[in-house]
Design an enzyme around this catalytic site. Structure first.
Site, PDB file in Angstrom:
ATOM      1  N   ASP A 105      -1.786  -1.144  10.898  1.00 52.62           N
ATOM      2  CA  ASP A 105      -2.457  -1.029   9.634  1.00 52.62           C
ATOM      3  C   ASP A 105      -2.892  -2.179   8.996  1.00 52.62           C
ATOM      4  OD1 ASP A 105       0.192  -1.847   9.251  1.00 52.62           O
ATOM      5  OD2 ASP A 105       0.723  -0.175   7.765  1.00 52.62           O
ATOM      6  N   LYS A 137       0.785  -1.156  -0.091  1.00 52.22           N
ATOM      7  CA  LYS A 137      -0.191  -0.046   0.052  1.00 52.22           C
ATOM      8  C   LYS A 137       0.842   1.252   0.165  1.00 52.22           C
ATOM      9  CE  LYS A 137       0.801   1.242   4.406  1.00 52.22           C
ATOM     10  NZ  LYS A 137       1.792   2.569   4.766  1.00 52.22           N
TER      11      LYS A 137
END
Length: 271
Positions: free
Chosen positions: A136, A8
């Site tokens: 995350d 990401k």
């Protein structure tokens, strides 16, 4: 069963306040990109051990028990009695890059075990387990663009599609530690909502979207800041450091011609 944990990037990152527990509340946009590891989990052939773990590609410099894939397995095993498993991880996402490669491996492991052994764990429960692996990790359970708050664990779906742009990702051989990154930031509430700013045309992002870590990281490591400027010079419509570094990315309308140092990890792909 095999899956492909993807990386990401952070589009914008505001450090808004320090929490009583010592962590920091953030605001950021998580966006998945198609730079992937490969993760396989199958029934163990000999059936004599809870698991076996092997690794190819980028070396994972840790004992198996400390690997996030094994930590994910152990979380599942606390509630579900899984058979002995053989696990193999082919690592391609660079470490220490702000790309969430380890977090992705852990979250994808949770999803893989849930599907392979038909555990029928609801998505919200998987996200709760993922947060126990890392702040995350929860993002990678759903793995879609999201506005994240809290420590990165509170996710709000957003409509953001960057298909058609070329993404260039550059990681120099520089490590930026978490203490170093946060030590150079003074938390402050955001004036404008990143969730709203992201709706602006991408050409305007560089005037409104920032990464709070860049100022101090670029001061300590000028080479990282230079990469961002080089991407703009090469025609990027938006460029930024991802997370707390050390990777820097840029979006391009046309495939860029980049002349980066050979020691830098360079990845370019059309989204």
């Amino acid at each position: 069963m095999i899956c492909y944990p993807n990386a990401k990037i952070n589009i914008g990152l505001n450090v808004v306040e320090k929490r009583p527990d010592g962590y920091h509340n953030l605001e950021t946009i998580f966006y998945p990109i198609p730079l992937c590891d490969a993760l396989e989990a199958v029934h163990s052939v000999d059936g004599k051990a809870p698991y076996t773990f092997s690794n190819t590609g980028i070396e994972v410099d840790a004992i198996a028990e400390d690997n996030i894939c094994i930590k994910a397995l152990n979380l599942i095993n606390k509630k579900y009695d899984l058979p002995p498993i053989q696990i193999h991880l082919h690592k391609q996402i660079p470490f220490g890059a702000g790309l969430g490669g380890g977090s992705a491996d852990g979250a994808f492991m949770l999803n893989l075990l849930n599907k392979e052994f038909q555990l029928n764990i609801p998505q919200d429960e998987l996200q709760t387990l993922a947060v126990q692996l890392g702040a995350d990790c929860a993002f990678f359970i759903n793995n879609k663009p999201a506005f994240a708050t809290g420590i990165g664990d509170q996710l709000h779906a957003i409509d953001l599609d960057l298909t058609g742009y070329y993404l260039a990702l550059i990681k120099p051989p520089i490590h930026v530690s978490t203490p170093e990154a946060y030590g150079g930031v003074v938390p402050k509430p955001s004036i404008d909502s990143l969730k709203e700013i992201i709706k602006l045309p991408i050409e305007q992002w560089k005037h409104h979207i920032k990464n709070d870590f860049e100022k101090s990281v670029f001061a300590n490591h000028p080479e990282i800041g230079k990469i961002k400027m080089d991407l703009y010079d090469a025609g990027a419509v938006y460029a930024s450091m991802s997370g707390s570094g050390s990777s820097v990315f840029g979006f391009f309308k046309e495939k860029p011609e980049l002349n980066m140092n050979e020691s830098h990890y360079t990845w370019v792909q059309k989204l």
